[in-house]
Write a protein that holds these residues in place. Sequence first.
Motif, mmCIF file in Angstrom:
data_model
loop_
_atom_site.group_PDB
_atom_site.id
_atom_site.type_symbol
_atom_site.label_atom_id
_atom_site.label_comp_id
_atom_site.label_asym_id
_atom_site.label_seq_id
_atom_site.Cartn_x
_atom_site.Cartn_y
_atom_site.Cartn_z
ATOM 1 N N THR A 38 1.036 -1.380 0.010
ATOM 2 C CA THR A 38 -0.053 -0.060 -0.028
ATOM 3 C C THR A 38 0.810 1.197 -0.008
ATOM 4 O O THR A 38 0.355 2.441 -0.533
ATOM 5 N N HIS A 39 2.078 1.156 0.697
ATOM 6 C CA HIS A 39 2.923 2.494 0.637
ATOM 7 C C HIS A 39 4.217 1.820 1.013
ATOM 8 O O HIS A 39 4.640 0.811 1.324
ATOM 9 N N HIS A 40 5.205 2.878 1.077
ATOM 10 C CA HIS A 40 6.729 2.457 0.994
ATOM 11 C C HIS A 40 7.381 2.333 2.696
ATOM 12 O O HIS A 40 8.469 1.979 2.637
ATOM 13 N N HIS A 41 6.641 2.348 3.382
ATOM 14 C CA HIS A 41 7.047 2.476 4.944
ATOM 15 C C HIS A 41 7.815 0.764 5.072
ATOM 16 O O HIS A 41 7.088 -0.097 4.620
ATOM 17 N N ALA A 42 8.847 0.842 5.696
ATOM 18 C CA ALA A 42 9.453 -0.362 5.993
ATOM 19 C C ALA A 42 8.985 -1.547 6.690
ATOM 20 O O ALA A 42 9.022 -2.668 6.101
ATOM 21 N N ASP A 43 7.783 -1.155 7.769
ATOM 22 C CA ASP A 43 7.091 -2.184 8.320
ATOM 23 C C ASP A 43 5.854 -2.612 7.581
ATOM 24 O O ASP A 43 5.190 -3.570 7.866
ATOM 25 N N HIS A 44 5.959 -2.298 6.140
ATOM 26 C CA HIS A 44 4.854 -2.753 5.218
ATOM 27 C C HIS A 44 5.706 -3.530 3.976
ATOM 28 O O HIS A 44 5.162 -4.252 3.295
ATOM 29 N N ILE A 45 7.113 -3.337 3.847
ATOM 30 C CA ILE A 45 7.753 -3.883 2.758
ATOM 31 C C ILE A 45 8.903 -4.611 2.946
ATOM 32 O O ILE A 45 9.322 -5.289 2.052
ATOM 33 N N GLY B 169 -4.336 -0.271 4.276
ATOM 34 C CA GLY B 169 -2.801 0.130 4.832
ATOM 35 C C GLY B 169 -2.964 0.968 6.195
ATOM 36 O O GLY B 169 -3.461 0.749 7.109
ATOM 37 N N ASP B 170 -2.002 2.287 6.299
ATOM 38 C CA ASP B 170 -2.050 3.134 6.966
ATOM 39 C C ASP B 170 -3.079 4.217 6.814
ATOM 40 O O ASP B 170 -2.667 5.527 7.304
ATOM 41 N N THR B 171 -3.923 4.021 5.933
ATOM 42 C CA THR B 171 -4.953 5.395 5.870
ATOM 43 C C THR B 171 -5.827 5.429 6.842
ATOM 44 O O THR B 171 -6.038 6.457 7.494
ATOM 45 N N GLY C 72 -1.484 11.323 1.929
ATOM 46 C CA GLY C 72 -1.814 11.916 3.353
ATOM 47 C C GLY C 72 -0.578 11.318 4.399
ATOM 48 O O GLY C 72 0.187 12.112 4.705
ATOM 49 N N HIS C 73 -0.730 10.142 4.636
ATOM 50 C CA HIS C 73 0.068 9.368 5.395
ATOM 51 C C HIS C 73 1.305 9.425 4.833
ATOM 52 O O HIS C 73 2.497 9.749 5.217
ATOM 53 N N THR C 74 1.298 9.057 3.507
ATOM 54 C CA THR C 74 2.420 9.295 2.400
ATOM 55 C C THR C 74 1.994 9.918 1.153
ATOM 56 O O THR C 74 0.558 9.623 1.013
HETATM 57 ZN ZN LIG Z 1 3.126 3.457 7.226
#
Ligand SMILES: [Zn+2]
Length: 261
Positions: A56-63, A138-140, A115-117
């Motif tokens: 969903t987005h590039h943050h490390a805890d997701h990828i 994701g983190d939305t 927004g979040h990213t």
């Molecule tokens: Zn995030």
Amino acid sequence: MTVAECIRVPALSDNYIWMLHNPSSKELAVIDPGDIDAVMAVLEHRGLEPTEIINTHHHADHIAGNTELMKRYGIPLTAPASDESRISDPITTPVSHGDHITIAGYNAKVIATPGHTMGHVIFYLEDCFGDHGLAIVGDTLFSLGCGRVFEGTMEDMWHSMLAVRDLPDTTMLACGHEYSASNARYVESLNWGRDAADARCAEIHRLRAEDKPTLPTLLGTEKAANPFLNCDQPDLARVFGLDESDPVAVFTALRQGKDNF
Ligand SMILES: [Zn+2]
């Protein structure tokens, strides 16, 4: 069409990795694999093989688990096109707002939620559960909360709230974190006076006291109970002494209040 199975994988301190399983085609999408060990434990326990990765987005805890999953299984990666420079793994299917793709064989629409990213996207699968759908957010959005606004503006994030709110009430929400108890404490501190919010807070406290997950949650519940989806409503605007005709101001006050809570 066979109804999808949604598998929740607790990971790291408070993340949820989600897997979408198509029992008839055996396809298995792993969504935001931030923790390879948590993913592998479930795959081995269930005897499943992943067929694709979704970010969903590039943050490390997701990828963080992308690389190892791609190496082990040779599977494709779907991720936001605008995150291509920030996700080091090669993106097989770069996606943008309005794209129609399939996830584990189910139709999915890509919705941009900056927004979040800036590049954050969510995936809406209208009929993967037959008569209702799933949004991978994701983190939305979280239960009774929303993601911190790191890269976009408060106005961007408010419009992302509206994009989620546009989906049907019957949509299940797969959120990226178990933040519900902290969100409930913040909502209670607002003295909003919304019965649906009080009821959801009580439900969350009960579930967490039993060490049970609060997610996925139902969008219909969140529309009634989550203040971040209600910034254009007079009862919430009143909490901050603001006018509902300026929802961005209400959203900003609400989000900043949580940041400092
Ligand atoms: Zn995030």
